[in-house]
Scaffold this motif. Structure first.
Motif, PDB file in Angstrom:
ATOM      1  N   MET A   1       0.851  -1.170   0.000  1.00  0.00           N
ATOM      2  CA  MET A   1       0.000   0.000   0.000  1.00  0.00           C
ATOM      3  C   MET A   1       0.896   1.232   0.000  1.00  0.00           C
ATOM      4  SD  MET A   1      -3.395  -0.926   0.564  1.00  0.00           S
ATOM      5  CE  MET A   1      -4.393  -0.566   1.927  1.00  0.00           C
ATOM      6  N   THR A   2       0.413   2.294  -0.619  1.00  0.00           N
ATOM      7  CA  THR A   2       1.209   3.505  -0.742  1.00  0.00           C
ATOM      8  C   THR A   2       0.956   4.450   0.424  1.00  0.00           C
ATOM      9  OG1 THR A   2      -0.546   4.542  -2.033  1.00  0.00           O
ATOM     10  CG2 THR A   2       1.158   3.376  -3.260  1.00  0.00           C
ATOM     11  N   THR A   3       1.882   5.384   0.608  1.00  0.00           N
ATOM     12  CA  THR A   3       1.688   6.437   1.597  1.00  0.00           C
ATOM     13  C   THR A   3       0.739   7.475   1.017  1.00  0.00           C
ATOM     14  OG1 THR A   3       3.931   6.093   2.393  1.00  0.00           O
ATOM     15  CG2 THR A   3       2.875   8.178   2.975  1.00  0.00           C
ATOM     16  N   LEU A   4      -0.221   7.901   1.803  1.00  0.00           N
ATOM     17  CA  LEU A   4      -1.207   8.861   1.325  1.00  0.00           C
ATOM     18  C   LEU A   4      -0.564  10.247   1.213  1.00  0.00           C
ATOM     19  CD1 LEU A   4      -4.154   7.682   3.583  1.00  0.00           C
ATOM     20  CD2 LEU A   4      -3.715   7.055   1.221  1.00  0.00           C
ATOM     21  N   PRO A   5      -0.586  10.855   0.016  1.00  0.00           N
ATOM     22  CA  PRO A   5       0.094  12.130  -0.178  1.00  0.00           C
ATOM     23  C   PRO A   5      -0.601  13.320   0.501  1.00  0.00           C
ATOM     24  CG  PRO A   5      -1.025  11.461  -2.182  1.00  0.00           C
ATOM     25  CD  PRO A   5      -1.165  10.328  -1.209  1.00  0.00           C
ATOM     26  N   ASP A   6      -1.904  13.266   0.658  1.00  0.00           N
ATOM     27  CA  ASP A   6      -2.665  14.370   1.264  1.00  0.00           C
ATOM     28  C   ASP A   6      -3.722  13.762   2.180  1.00  0.00           C
ATOM     29  OD1 ASP A   6      -3.945  16.756   1.869  1.00  0.00           O
ATOM     30  OD2 ASP A   6      -4.851  17.008  -0.110  1.00  0.00           O
ATOM     31  N   PRO A   7      -3.324  13.219   3.338  1.00  0.00           N
ATOM     32  CA  PRO A   7      -4.251  12.443   4.152  1.00  0.00           C
ATOM     33  C   PRO A   7      -5.481  13.208   4.641  1.00  0.00           C
ATOM     34  CG  PRO A   7      -2.192  12.799   5.321  1.00  0.00           C
ATOM     35  CD  PRO A   7      -1.996  13.301   3.926  1.00  0.00           C
ATOM     36  N   LYS A   8      -5.388  14.526   4.747  1.00  0.00           N
ATOM     37  CA  LYS A   8      -6.556  15.310   5.177  1.00  0.00           C
ATOM     38  C   LYS A   8      -7.306  15.916   3.996  1.00  0.00           C
ATOM     39  CE  LYS A   8      -4.843  16.229   9.779  1.00  0.00           C
ATOM     40  NZ  LYS A   8      -4.490  17.211  10.787  1.00  0.00           N
ATOM     41  N   ASN A   9      -6.876  15.590   2.782  1.00  0.00           N
ATOM     42  CA  ASN A   9      -7.537  16.066   1.563  1.00  0.00           C
ATOM     43  C   ASN A   9      -7.701  17.588   1.553  1.00  0.00           C
ATOM     44  OD1 ASN A   9      -8.128  13.384   0.336  1.00  0.00           O
ATOM     45  ND2 ASN A   9      -9.182  13.150   2.291  1.00  0.00           N
ATOM     46  N   ALA A  10      -6.704  18.272   2.051  1.00  0.00           N
ATOM     47  CA  ALA A  10      -6.764  19.726   2.212  1.00  0.00           C
ATOM     48  C   ALA A  10      -6.801  20.487   0.896  1.00  0.00           C
ATOM     49  CB  ALA A  10      -5.574  20.201   3.053  1.00  0.00           C
ATOM     50  N   THR A  11      -6.476  19.819  -0.198  1.00  0.00           N
ATOM     51  CA  THR A  11      -6.454  20.503  -1.492  1.00  0.00           C
ATOM     52  C   THR A  11      -7.649  20.132  -2.367  1.00  0.00           C
ATOM     53  OG1 THR A  11      -5.097  18.747  -2.448  1.00  0.00           O
ATOM     54  CG2 THR A  11      -3.934  20.635  -1.475  1.00  0.00           C
ATOM     55  N   ARG A  12      -8.638  19.476  -1.781  1.00  0.00           N
ATOM     56  CA  ARG A  12      -9.791  19.001  -2.563  1.00  0.00           C
ATOM     57  C   ARG A  12     -11.030  19.846  -2.290  1.00  0.00           C
ATOM     58  NH1 ARG A  12      -8.445  13.976  -4.558  1.00  0.00           N
ATOM     59  NH2 ARG A  12      -6.781  12.919  -3.446  1.00  0.00           N
ATOM     60  N   ALA A  13     -11.637  20.319  -3.358  1.00  0.00           N
ATOM     61  CA  ALA A  13     -12.905  21.041  -3.253  1.00  0.00           C
ATOM     62  C   ALA A  13     -14.045  20.028  -3.289  1.00  0.00           C
ATOM     63  CB  ALA A  13     -13.049  22.024  -4.410  1.00  0.00           C
ATOM     64  N   THR A  14     -15.217  20.449  -2.873  1.00  0.00           N
ATOM     65  CA  THR A  14     -16.413  19.635  -3.062  1.00  0.00           C
ATOM     66  C   THR A  14     -17.083  20.110  -4.352  1.00  0.00           C
ATOM     67  OG1 THR A  14     -17.866  21.100  -1.794  1.00  0.00           O
ATOM     68  CG2 THR A  14     -16.682  19.385  -0.555  1.00  0.00           C
ATOM     69  N   PRO A  15     -18.071  19.378  -4.880  1.00  0.00           N
ATOM     70  CA  PRO A  15     -18.668  19.767  -6.161  1.00  0.00           C
ATOM     71  C   PRO A  15     -19.233  21.186  -6.204  1.00  0.00           C
ATOM     72  CG  PRO A  15     -19.310  17.543  -5.633  1.00  0.00           C
ATOM     73  CD  PRO A  15     -18.576  18.077  -4.432  1.00  0.00           C
ATOM     74  N   ASN A  16     -19.762  21.678  -5.077  1.00  0.00           N
ATOM     75  CA  ASN A  16     -20.421  22.988  -5.089  1.00  0.00           C
ATOM     76  C   ASN A  16     -19.782  24.039  -4.190  1.00  0.00           C
ATOM     77  OD1 ASN A  16     -22.739  22.363  -6.897  1.00  0.00           O
ATOM     78  ND2 ASN A  16     -23.092  20.814  -5.319  1.00  0.00           N
ATOM     79  N   ILE A  17     -18.705  23.662  -3.494  1.00  0.00           N
ATOM     80  CA  ILE A  17     -18.016  24.632  -2.630  1.00  0.00           C
ATOM     81  C   ILE A  17     -16.548  24.663  -3.043  1.00  0.00           C
ATOM     82  CG2 ILE A  17     -17.412  25.316  -0.282  1.00  0.00           C
ATOM     83  CD1 ILE A  17     -19.870  23.777   0.712  1.00  0.00           C
ATOM     84  N   PRO A  18     -16.135  25.711  -3.766  1.00  0.00           N
ATOM     85  CA  PRO A  18     -14.722  25.828  -4.147  1.00  0.00           C
ATOM     86  C   PRO A  18     -13.839  25.920  -2.901  1.00  0.00           C
ATOM     87  CG  PRO A  18     -16.079  27.444  -5.309  1.00  0.00           C
ATOM     88  CD  PRO A  18     -16.945  26.825  -4.259  1.00  0.00           C
ATOM     89  N   LEU A  19     -12.662  25.377  -2.998  1.00  0.00           N
ATOM     90  CA  LEU A  19     -11.743  25.336  -1.862  1.00  0.00           C
ATOM     91  C   LEU A  19     -11.517  26.718  -1.258  1.00  0.00           C
ATOM     92  CD1 LEU A  19     -10.025  23.310  -0.292  1.00  0.00           C
ATOM     93  CD2 LEU A  19      -8.172  23.761  -1.892  1.00  0.00           C
ATOM     94  N   GLU A  20     -11.344  27.726  -2.117  1.00  0.00           N
ATOM     95  CA  GLU A  20     -11.051  29.077  -1.616  1.00  0.00           C
ATOM     96  C   GLU A  20     -12.253  29.736  -0.939  1.00  0.00           C
ATOM     97  OE1 GLU A  20     -12.308  29.379  -5.907  1.00  0.00           O
ATOM     98  OE2 GLU A  20     -10.911  28.112  -4.792  1.00  0.00           O
ATOM     99  N   LYS A  21     -13.456  29.203  -1.123  1.00  0.00           N
ATOM    100  CA  LYS A  21     -14.665  29.768  -0.494  1.00  0.00           C
ATOM    101  C   LYS A  21     -14.987  29.100   0.839  1.00  0.00           C
ATOM    102  CE  LYS A  21     -16.010  32.373  -4.030  1.00  0.00           C
ATOM    103  NZ  LYS A  21     -16.151  33.770  -4.026  1.00  0.00           N
TER     104      LYS A  21
END
Length: 195
Positions: A1-21
């Motif tokens: 199994m690989t090491t998770l590169p972004d375990p808290k998913n801090a760079t992922r937006a949701t479909p209707n809420i942009p990350l910067e908002k």
């Protein structure tokens, strides 16, 4: 199994809420030594949740699309209520629950044959009695189930916007982050225990 590169998913937006908002962004990930269909089944079958989910040990299905039956299986269009236990470490016999009314807006199972990612998205059900107005609090959550070498990666993240979110972040931000991490750890322990 690989090491998770972004375990808290801090760079992922949701479909209707942009990350910067997003006024609040929380997430967690884990690797599970089991095939993705087993992980997906545990995640979408709410009848199993009392067995493994410390954060949301009970779900009430309020309606299912195109049927009178209240199947415990989450699908696109399911309206349900999470009975959230904000302090899963409580030693009380009945820890206080917070009811959160939700709606599934996306739902597609993983397919190991094609490599497609399983994805389920839920947001607040603003038609449910007792739900805050979207301007006060809108939360959208994504779960992804991804086939990887040796098993499955589960990614889980939520973005929130609205006036109340600043108070939520201040009062409950750390607790919510801990509970999101507990959610995927509970799921991992449950599914790996089935193997």
């Amino acid at each position: 199994m690989t090491t998770l590169p972004d375990p808290k998913n801090a760079t992922r937006a949701t479909p209707n809420i942009p990350l910067e908002k997003a006024s609040l962004h929380i997430g967690s990930s884990t690797s599970i030594k089991a095939p993705s269909p087993k992980v997906w089944s545990a995640l979408t079958d709410t009848s199993t949740w009392p067995t493994w989910n410390s954060f949301v040990p009970l779900v009430t299905i309020r309606s299912q699309p195109n049927t009178e039956s209240l199947s415990p299986i989450l699908q696109k269009g399911t309206k349900f209520t999470f009975h959230v236990c904000m302090d899963p470490t409580s030693t009380s016999d009945k820890p206080p629950a917070t009811d959160v009314h939700m709606l599934i807006t996306e739902c597609s199972a993983p397919d190991p044959e094609t490599g497609s990612v399983g994805r389920i998205v839920w947001t607040g059900d603003f038609e449910a009695k007792g739900t805050m107005a979207p301007s006060l609090l809108t939360a959208e959550r994504v779960h992804e189930v991804v086939d990887v070498e040796g098993g499955t990666e589960v990614r889980n993240w939520e973005a929130q916007v609205g006036w109340v979110v600043f108070m939520v972040r201040m009062m409950y931000g750390a607790r919510l982050q801990a509970n999101f991490e507990l959610w995927v750890d509970d799921l991992r322990r449950f599914v790996e225990g089935l193997e």
